[in-house]
Design a protein around this motif. Structure first.
Motif, PDB file in Angstrom:
ATOM      1  N   GLU A 313      47.405  32.322  32.277  1.00 31.01           N
ATOM      2  CA  GLU A 313      46.273  32.905  32.658  1.00 31.01           C
ATOM      3  C   GLU A 313      44.814  32.073  32.736  1.00 31.01           C
ATOM      4  O   GLU A 313      44.180  32.479  33.360  1.00 31.01           O
ATOM      5  N   VAL A 345      47.139  36.364  38.665  1.00 27.83           N
ATOM      6  CA  VAL A 345      47.006  35.760  37.353  1.00 27.83           C
ATOM      7  C   VAL A 345      46.203  36.843  36.276  1.00 27.83           C
ATOM      8  O   VAL A 345      46.356  37.407  35.369  1.00 27.83           O
ATOM      9  N   ASP A 346      44.932  36.998  37.006  1.00 34.10           N
ATOM     10  CA  ASP A 346      43.991  37.979  36.362  1.00 34.10           C
ATOM     11  C   ASP A 346      43.118  38.904  37.039  1.00 34.10           C
ATOM     12  O   ASP A 346      42.081  38.260  37.937  1.00 34.10           O
TER      13      ASP A 346
END
Length: 463
Positions: A313, A345-346
């Protein structure tokens, strides 16, 4: 599945080429996207009677067929509404489904497996009154049409794709300076965490753990946070200079390997954790143009590859910076790939979302570059004022200390309790500043004057 789709608008001042039939459409796809899309749904809008290419959209193929109906509706709506925002509703759409066969699977089997998805996309577009003129499946070096029932031109075994560089589209792209950067999978591999060497990844993971234990308490502290920011930028600048001075390698894999060797595990860990601070990341985003851009892009890619294990992350920050630098320097395909990975990822990473949307809508990055330049200039001016103020304050403290010492000498007392202890730099400066007096010299002269007023001479004791 990549849940964040890429859309691009039409570009102006490009050479016009007429494409005839599914074969030329399939051959044109990588030139339209800038890379060979893999495991992707690609939709291209068509405008006017001649079918001029307009906006285009890419999304990773959902693994579960249960997701296909809502995804098809969302993609159709997104592409059509995006074209309307840019000026005109599309008159038609071309759909591409690109996926390599799994182990033991054939290209024809892939085509049949994805047929329901193609039908869902055609139905979703038709519901919005925009027909799908052609839907192609590209797999294993061949293509199939979902719309043409004529087996003479579209046989069940499919048609082979044109050899790279042999088509009219390839010649026109070469003339226009358009490059195909390989496959989407290859581009993503340059940005994903290390997987080729478990031992090396384990070393990087230990470095990240150690850096986290050392830096997180400092970041949470108000005073320590500023120090970490300064240390992170200073180290990143050193890494930029190191990468800029390395020999240039054209092969992407070899170039990435060289960059990985030039950056130590501890150095990478310190910068990765430092970039989790928003102000530090925004400061690093200023390396976006000129001679700084190329090594900065290499640095952000290298740091994204170092976000291994539980630190995946943390790659959102370097991935977003890589996408920003790519977009700022004109590499829109590379920017969209990096930003899509950052959002994978985010999904809530705001900076990546804003850049991704702006890039897909065809906005000019110059407006953001201008803001970052202004921020950099304002910070430089503030630092100059602070340095000037500190220098003036230093001179004032030196002068005050000298006057205090001089007054103590005139009173005939050695000013031990009132002596001002200056920093080393200021002590060095006090020897050259006007009006400054050495404390020990003033005390000695005071004792001499006192002895003269008493009229006595010194005598030896014990006689």
């Amino acid at each position: 599945m990549n849940k964040h789709h890429d859309t691009t608008g039409p570009t102006d001042d490009q050479q016009q080429i007429t494409l005839r039939g599914p074969a030329e459409l399939a051959d044109a796809l990588p030139y339209m996207m800038g890379y060979h899309p893999t495991d992707s749904i690609v939709m291209v809008a068509l405008h006017g009677e001649r079918g001029r290419f307009g906006g285009r959209l890419r999304l990773g193929i959902p693994r579960s067929p249960r997701e296909w109906p809502p995804v098809a509706e969302q993609l159709a709506e997104c592409l059509i509404e995006g074209c309307e925002r840019r000026g005109s509703r599309p008159d038609g759409i071309v759909v591409f489904l690109c996926q390599d066969p799994a182990e033991g699977e054939t290209g024809r089997r892939v085509m049949e497996r994805l047929r329901p998805l193609a039908q869902r996309l055609r139905t979703a577009c038709g519901t919005l009154d925009v027909p799908v003129y052609e839907a192609l499946c590209i797999s294993d070096g061949r293509f199939w049409s979902y719309c043409c029932p004529d087996t003479r031109c579209c046989p069940p075994e499919g048609n082979p794709l044109a050899l790279p560089g042999t088509s009219v589209m390839a010649a026109a792209a070469a003339y226009a300076g358009i490059q195909v950067r390989g496959s989407l999978r290859d581009m993503e591999e340059r940005l994903r965490p290390w997987r080729y060497d478990v031992a090396v990844a384990a070393e990087q993971l230990r470095a990240l753990d150690s850096a986290g234990a050392a830096l997180v308490p400092r970041i949470l502290d108000i005073d320590g946070r500023d120090e970490v920011r300064a240390d992170t930028i200073r180290l990143a600048e050193e890494l930029l200079r190191r990468l800029a001075g390395a020999p240039r390698i054209m092969d992407p894999t070899a170039a990435d390997a060289q960059d990985d060797q030039l950056i130590g595990h501890d150095e990478a860990a310190a910068v990765i954790l430092g970039l989790q601070d928003r102000e530090t990341r925004d400061r690093a985003a200023e390396w976006m143009e000129g001679a700084e851009a190329a090594p900065a892009l290499r640095l952000w890619r290298a740091l994204a590859r170092r976000c291994v294990g539980a630190y995946v992350e943390h790659s959102a920050a370097p991935l977003t910076l890589a996408g920003w630098v790519a977009w700022s320097t004109g590499d829109e395909p590379g920017a969209r790939v990096a930003l899509a990975l950052a959002l994978e990822v985010d999904p809530e990473y705001v900076f990546a979302r804003l850049l991704h949307q702006a890039c897909n809508e065809g906005l000019d990055p110059e407006s953001l570059r201008r803001c970052l330049r202004q921020e950099r200039d304002a910070r430089a001016a503030g630092e100059a004022r602070a340095a000037s103020g500190a220098q003036a304050a230093s001179r004032a403290r030196v002068g005050a200390g000298a006057r205090a010492v001089s007054g103590a000498g005139k009173a005939g007392r050695r000013p031990r309790s009132r002596q001002v202890r200056l920093p080393a730099a200021e002590r060095a400066a006090s020897t050259t500043l006007p009006g400054s007096v050495r404390p020990e010299g003033a005390a000695a002269r005071a004792r001499t004057r006192a002895a003269r007023r008493s009229g006595g001479r010194g005598s030896r004791s014990g006689r």
